[in-house]
Design an enzyme around this catalytic site. Structure first.
Site, mmCIF file in Angstrom:
data_model
loop_
_atom_site.group_PDB
_atom_site.id
_atom_site.type_symbol
_atom_site.label_atom_id
_atom_site.label_comp_id
_atom_site.label_asym_id
_atom_site.label_seq_id
_atom_site.Cartn_x
_atom_site.Cartn_y
_atom_site.Cartn_z
ATOM 1 N N LYS A 83 1.215 -1.071 -0.473
ATOM 2 C CA LYS A 83 0.382 -0.752 0.170
ATOM 3 C C LYS A 83 0.940 1.546 -0.193
ATOM 4 O O LYS A 83 1.138 1.702 1.167
ATOM 5 C CB LYS A 83 -0.808 -0.336 0.875
ATOM 6 C CG LYS A 83 -2.027 1.056 1.445
ATOM 7 C CD LYS A 83 -3.228 0.565 -0.147
ATOM 8 C CE LYS A 83 -3.840 1.695 0.013
ATOM 9 N NZ LYS A 83 -5.157 1.346 -1.203
ATOM 10 N N SER A 107 -8.129 0.082 -4.956
ATOM 11 C CA SER A 107 -8.752 0.400 -3.886
ATOM 12 C C SER A 107 -10.083 0.652 -3.866
ATOM 13 O O SER A 107 -10.609 0.269 -4.498
ATOM 14 C CB SER A 107 -7.080 1.263 -3.592
ATOM 15 O OG SER A 107 -7.398 1.557 -1.968
#
Length: 541
Positions: free
Chosen positions: A146, A332
């Site tokens: 991430k 995402s």
């Protein structure tokens, strides 16, 4: 004999700008996919048009490879309709070869060059600048991959981000090579020589039959006119194409934010959940709209806004068939809002996944103290100033934030698992914030089918049992006549000013704005579509 012309100019967009500047003036010059598809359908269905000139302009740019895939798919449909398609570019690089490989003839400027150097991704990192300014950063995330806050967390790509970016770039280059080689335009050996650094001059390219003709775009048109070819103008667009049952394409393009649509110096175009849910409700209440294709081109954003949007889409899906189409990027939060509908399409090179959560807190206390600025707080409640940028976070506050982030991540895993018919443990292995190309996403079960927007429209058409449909894109921002006239007159100036504003990401004002935007907010975000991150761009002037 008739010909038509398609100009590839401006920054790729799927639909018109959803934000405007002063007086409602649109601030950018763009290449719009919705207009392009309307022209493609008109050319393919017009018998009198027998030849098409596709001219790549100096200012054409695409934020991700999937944009070129959609353009190439349109060119293939024109060729399949029996038209001769001539591709022109002032110089040929990998993106131009990819598009030209779908055409019947290739033309290069007499002073142009030919190459196939691959693609690169360069990031900008602010960690050392923040250290100089005495600004502390606390990043809390779930997912080794991430990377949305990495520009503030580190001063370079870490091993996990480098791993996933390397896989993405390798996959994109392989897709380009495969398409070009299969078309017979270049051999695998020729491409490897160019990737190794070979640049071919125009006359060499013609002698080696890499291109068919050396000419300027004006020279091409002049020659055709001499041969009595007449142009069929395609400048006017109606905002829809086809005849039959009404099918709506609802496009989400930009970062996901709370509230209303706006333009942000860090994120570019940002789509607010309040604005977009209103557009969804309008489509749901439109009795003429029989089916909906929900198109996504977003790197994500606010977790709360993403949830609000997917809830409204679910209500839409209760009334009408909904098919989801991933554009160049749907990662995402862009993946979260894709979790609805009857079928999930992705381009082979859509950038998707990034199932993870990240939040960031900044502490500017030392910066203020260095300049003689002190702060004092009056509060009722021990943690009333939890998350304040004017003090360091306490260990228990970090632990509590970590618990919240973990809870959001577990919810993300559960939602994806339910939607994809898997267990949260299986999704966790695909998650950790890792991004996937569409091809790989299909192989691991994150999407249902590979295909572009045209394929999703055809699937939705079949769902309602119709042979023909009238396709209309939305949402659209209504502007006054004065605003439309000003946009036409000032497009060049406004887009130049806009690019300067967006590029100045290191100014104190831009950094302060970025800090306010991301401080303390849990985000489903992927950084691919942030301003300044184009994979593919035409040559600079």
């Amino acid at each position: 004999m008739r010909y038509a012309r398609i100009d590839l100019n401006g920054t790729y967009r799927e639909i018109g700008a959803q934000t405007t500047g002063p007086l409602g003036v649109s601030l950018d010059k763009s290449f719009r996919l919705d207009h392009y598809l309307e022209r493609v359908e008109r050319i393919a269905s017009t018998r009198s048009i027998r030849r098409v000139l596709v001219a790549r302009g100096d200012r054409f740019s695409a934020p991700a490879f999937g944009a070129l895939h959609e353009i190439r798919d349109g060119l293939l449909r024109i060729v399949a309709a029996g038209k001769e398609v001539v591709f022109y570019a002032p110089e040929y690089g990998a993106p131009e070869w990819y598009l030209a490989s779908a055409c019947t003839r290739r033309v290069l400027h007499p002073l142009g060059t030919v190459s196939f150097l691959g693609i690169a991704r360069t990031g900008m990192f602010f960690r050392k600048l923040l250290e100089k300014l005495d600004i502390d950063v606390e990043v809390i995330r779930r997912g080794r991959y991430k990377s949305a806050r990495d520009p503030f967390r580190t001063d370079r790509y870490d091993e996990y981000n480098r791993e996933q970016l390397d896989a993405l770039l390798a996959g994109v280059v392989d897709a380009m090579k495969q398409s070009v080689v299969e078309s017979g335009v270049l051999t695998a050996t020729q491409i490897e020589q160019m990737i190794a650094g070979r640049v071919v001059l125009a006359k060499e390219a013609e002698a080696e039959a890499l291109v068919d003709v050396l000419a300027t775009v004006d020279g091409i048109v002049a020659g055709w006119k001499t041969d009595r070819w007449k142009e069929t103008p395609l400048k006017k667009v109606r905002g829809f194409y086809g005849k039959g049952a009404r099918l709506r394409v609802l496009v989400f393009e930009g970062a996901v934010v709370d509230g209303e649509n706006r333009r942000d110096p860090l994120l570019g175009q940002a789509i607010g959940d309040r604005s977009f849910t209103a557009a969804i409700r309008a489509v749901r209440d439109d009795k003429r709209a029989k089916a909906v294709v929900f198109r996504i081109n977003s790197g994500g954003g606010s977790a709360v806004a993403s949830e609000n949007i997917v809830n409204e889409l679910s209500r839409l899906a209760e009334k009408k068939p909904v098919v989801v189409s991933m554009g160049p990027v749907a990662g995402s939060g862009g993946y979260w809002i894709a979790m609805t509908g009857r079928r999930l399409f992705a381009l082979p090179t859509s950038i998707t996944g990034s199932i993870g959560v990240v939040t960031l807190f900044m502490n500017i206390a030392k910066l203020l103290a260095r300049h003689g600025i002190t702060t004092d707080t009056v509060k009722h409640g021990e943690y009333a100033d939890f998350g304040s940028a004017l003090r360091a976070m306490r260990p228990e506050e970090i632990a509590e934030t970590d618990r919240v982030v973990d809870g959001l991540y577990r919810e993300f895993l559960s939602r994806v698992a339910e939607f994809r018919g898997k267990t949260p443990e299986q999704i966790d292995k695909l998650g950790e914030g890792r991004v996937w190309l569409g091809n790989d996403a299909l192989s691991v079960g994150l999407v249902d089918e590979l295909g572009g927007l045209h394929d999703a429209i055809e699937y939705a058409r079949d769902l309602i049992g119709k042979k023909k449909v009238r396709v209309k894109f939305g949402p659209s921002v209504k502007r006054s006549l004065v605003a439309r006239l000003l946009t036409k007159r000032a497009a060049g100036v406004d887009s130049a000013l806009l690019s300067i504003s967006d590029a100045n990401l290191t100014s104190p004002r831009a950094i302060a704005r970025a800090c306010r935007l991301i401080h303390g907010h849990a985000q489903f975000t992927d950084p691919i579509l942030l301003a300044g991150g184009d994979f593919l761009r035409g040559p600079a002037e």
